[in-house]
Design a protein around this motif. Structure first.
Motif, PDB file in Angstrom:
ATOM      1  N   ASN A  91      -6.379  -2.794   2.033  1.00 26.85           N
ATOM      2  CA  ASN A  91      -7.049  -4.077   2.230  1.00 26.85           C
ATOM      3  C   ASN A  91      -6.755  -4.949   1.019  1.00 26.85           C
ATOM      4  O   ASN A  91      -7.240  -4.699  -0.081  1.00 26.85           O
ATOM      5  CB  ASN A  91      -8.556  -3.878   2.409  1.00 26.85           C
ATOM      6  CG  ASN A  91      -9.247  -5.153   2.874  1.00 26.85           C
ATOM      7  OD1 ASN A  91      -9.008  -6.233   2.340  1.00 26.85           O
ATOM      8  ND2 ASN A  91     -10.114  -5.029   3.871  1.00 26.85           N
ATOM      9  N   LEU A  92      -5.939  -5.959   1.222  1.00 21.26           N
ATOM     10  CA  LEU A  92      -5.514  -6.815   0.119  1.00 21.26           C
ATOM     11  C   LEU A  92      -6.679  -7.603  -0.474  1.00 21.26           C
ATOM     12  O   LEU A  92      -6.658  -7.960  -1.652  1.00 21.26           O
ATOM     13  CB  LEU A  92      -4.427  -7.778   0.609  1.00 21.26           C
ATOM     14  CG  LEU A  92      -3.173  -7.108   1.198  1.00 21.26           C
ATOM     15  CD1 LEU A  92      -2.211  -8.162   1.731  1.00 21.26           C
ATOM     16  CD2 LEU A  92      -2.481  -6.244   0.151  1.00 21.26           C
ATOM     17  N   VAL A  93      -7.717  -7.841   0.330  1.00 17.50           N
ATOM     18  CA  VAL A  93      -8.896  -8.569  -0.161  1.00 17.50           C
ATOM     19  C   VAL A  93      -9.638  -7.742  -1.205  1.00 17.50           C
ATOM     20  O   VAL A  93     -10.085  -8.260  -2.239  1.00 17.50           O
ATOM     21  CB  VAL A  93      -9.839  -8.929   1.007  1.00 17.50           C
ATOM     22  CG1 VAL A  93     -11.121  -9.583   0.484  1.00 17.50           C
ATOM     23  CG2 VAL A  93      -9.137  -9.860   1.989  1.00 17.50           C
ATOM     24  N   ASP A  94      -9.762  -6.419  -0.956  1.00 17.49           N
ATOM     25  CA  ASP A  94     -10.437  -5.539  -1.927  1.00 17.49           C
ATOM     26  C   ASP A  94      -9.702  -5.541  -3.262  1.00 17.49           C
ATOM     27  O   ASP A  94     -10.320  -5.536  -4.330  1.00 17.49           O
ATOM     28  CB  ASP A  94     -10.503  -4.107  -1.381  1.00 17.49           C
ATOM     29  CG  ASP A  94     -11.495  -3.976  -0.234  1.00 17.49           C
ATOM     30  OD1 ASP A  94     -12.345  -4.879  -0.074  1.00 17.49           O
ATOM     31  OD2 ASP A  94     -11.414  -2.979   0.506  1.00 17.49           O
ATOM     32  N   SER A 269      -0.836  -4.304   6.282  1.00 18.19           N
ATOM     33  CA  SER A 269      -1.891  -4.475   5.281  1.00 18.19           C
ATOM     34  C   SER A 269      -2.561  -5.836   5.452  1.00 18.19           C
ATOM     35  O   SER A 269      -3.786  -5.960   5.335  1.00 18.19           O
ATOM     36  CB  SER A 269      -1.318  -4.357   3.870  1.00 18.19           C
ATOM     37  OG  SER A 269      -0.729  -3.102   3.656  1.00 18.19           O
ATOM     38  N   SER A 273      -6.422  -6.649   6.410  1.00 16.73           N
ATOM     39  CA  SER A 273      -7.227  -7.480   5.521  1.00 16.73           C
ATOM     40  C   SER A 273      -7.984  -8.565   6.285  1.00 16.73           C
ATOM     41  O   SER A 273      -8.993  -9.083   5.797  1.00 16.73           O
ATOM     42  CB  SER A 273      -6.331  -8.136   4.461  1.00 16.73           C
ATOM     43  OG  SER A 273      -5.623  -7.153   3.727  1.00 16.73           O
ATOM     44  N   ASN A 275      -9.549  -8.071   9.045  1.00 19.63           N
ATOM     45  CA  ASN A 275     -10.695  -7.417   9.699  1.00 19.63           C
ATOM     46  C   ASN A 275     -10.811  -7.793  11.185  1.00 19.63           C
ATOM     47  O   ASN A 275     -11.918  -7.984  11.704  1.00 19.63           O
ATOM     48  CB  ASN A 275     -12.003  -7.764   8.973  1.00 19.63           C
ATOM     49  CG  ASN A 275     -12.084  -7.118   7.602  1.00 19.63           C
ATOM     50  OD1 ASN A 275     -11.700  -5.967   7.435  1.00 19.63           O
ATOM     51  ND2 ASN A 275     -12.581  -7.866   6.620  1.00 19.63           N
TER      52      ASN A 275
END
Length: 341
Positions: A91-94, A269, A273, A275
């Motif tokens: 998850n690129l946001v994490d 990915s 990200s 969702n």
């Protein structure tokens, strides 16, 4: 007419043996998955166990040449699809929320480790493909990085298997060492998680090593580790460019190899990200990814005999061992310098 009729049974036989080859890698992959659920073996993980099972099967029963095309399909074609699907784990946001310090510690570790392990391996007279795969596997994400880099540098199956097994064994060894050292390191749970995630080889290794620090340590270990996994994309692009230039010097061509499956990994990915896919579906996709990659690992194991491993595995292991020690020291230092401790 007779020859056409006789060719039908031959095609049918080839199809059956092709399926048998794929089926054998699938069985070994699922067996590795089951074994990875057992105590201690969970530290080794499904991918490592799949390689070992493949090697043991070959040593015990042999592998008929007729089924090798199916085995090759698993360790080449299915591998690429597995790597693409594995992008759903990231998850690129994490990673963005974790901040620049996480990216910095991952980038420093990858850069330093690749150069150190590759340099040591070359000093020990290890062939370039084997040296580079061992370096990338140690620096980024273990066996998955090895098999992602292998086609870019046209590595042989034997070399790929030796490198993947070497990195896997080193990761398991250092996981056990970290767990034993945890009470003496004096790190906070977050600091210990960052240390484990930035220096261990496989995601499974990072999670297993971080377990003594609790959930906070595990979460940080996963974030840092997956940040290193994300950097597989730029590293692969650089390796592909380097390999193309090296071959261009020999063949007077300058065509650059594009690792499409790594770009597919990044695309998946990005999808994850957003969702937009339910969590339960994401979990199943990740499980499928590991099954496909484990089938590739089993296929690699089926291509390796222990005599080859004894002849060619000692020097890469020595280089990886020394590089892993350096990586651990740098990691421990950076955890303090960047304020994770």
């Amino acid at each position: 007419m007779i020859s056409q009729e006789s060719s039908v049974p031959r095609r049918t036989k080839k199809a059956k043996t092709f399926i048998l080859g794929i089926g054998l890698t699938l069985i070994l992959s699922l067996l590795a998955k089951g074994l990875s659920l057992l105590p201690f073996l969970s530290i080794m993980g499904q991918l490592v166990l799949a390689i070992i099972l493949g090697m043991i099967y070959r040593a015990s029963f042999g592998v008929p040449g007729s089924i090798m095309p199916g085995v090759a399909f698993s360790n080449k074609k299915l591998l690429r699809f597995g790597i693409i699907l594995l992008g759903m784990r990231l998850n690129l946001v994490d990673i963005a929320h974790a901040g620049p310090k996480v990216v910095l510690i991952a980038a420093v570790h990858i850069t330093v480790t690749i150069f150190i392990v590759y340099g040591l391996a070359r000093l020990l007279k290890v062939d370039r493909p084997l040296a580079l795969m061992t370096a990338c596997g140690t620096a980024i994400c273990g066996a998955a990085a090895v098999v992602a880099i292998a086609p870019l540098i046209k590595a042989k199956d034997q070399e790929t298997a030796v490198s993947a097994a070497t990195v896997a064994i080193l990761g398991t060894l250092f996981t056990l060492i970290y767990v034993g050292l945890y009470p003496f390191l004096g790190l906070t749970p977050e600091g210990y998680g960052a240390f484990a995630g930035s220096t261990l080889h496989e995601v499974a290794h990072a999670i297993a090593a971080a377990a003594p620090g609790g959930k906070e340590a595990e979460d940080m270990a996963v974030i840092v580790k997956l940040t290193r996994v994300a950097l597989l994309v730029p590293v692969s692009l650089c390796v592909g460019y380097w390999a193309s230039r090296s071959q261009g010097e020999k063949t007077q061509k300058s065509k650059i190899q594009i690792p499409w499956f790594v770009l597919g990994f990044l695309l998946m990915s990005g999808v994850n990200s957003l969702n937009i896919i339910p969590h339960a579906v994401t979990v199943q996709i990740i499980n499928l990814a590991y099954i496909l990659i484990a089938m590739a690992m089993a296929g690699l194991g089926l291509n390796v005999d222990f005599a080859f491993f004894r002849r060619n595995g000692v020097k890469p292991f020595a280089a990886g061992l020394m590089g892993s020690v350096v990586l651990a020291v740098i990691g421990f230092t950076l955890v303090h310098v960047l304020g994770f401790a």
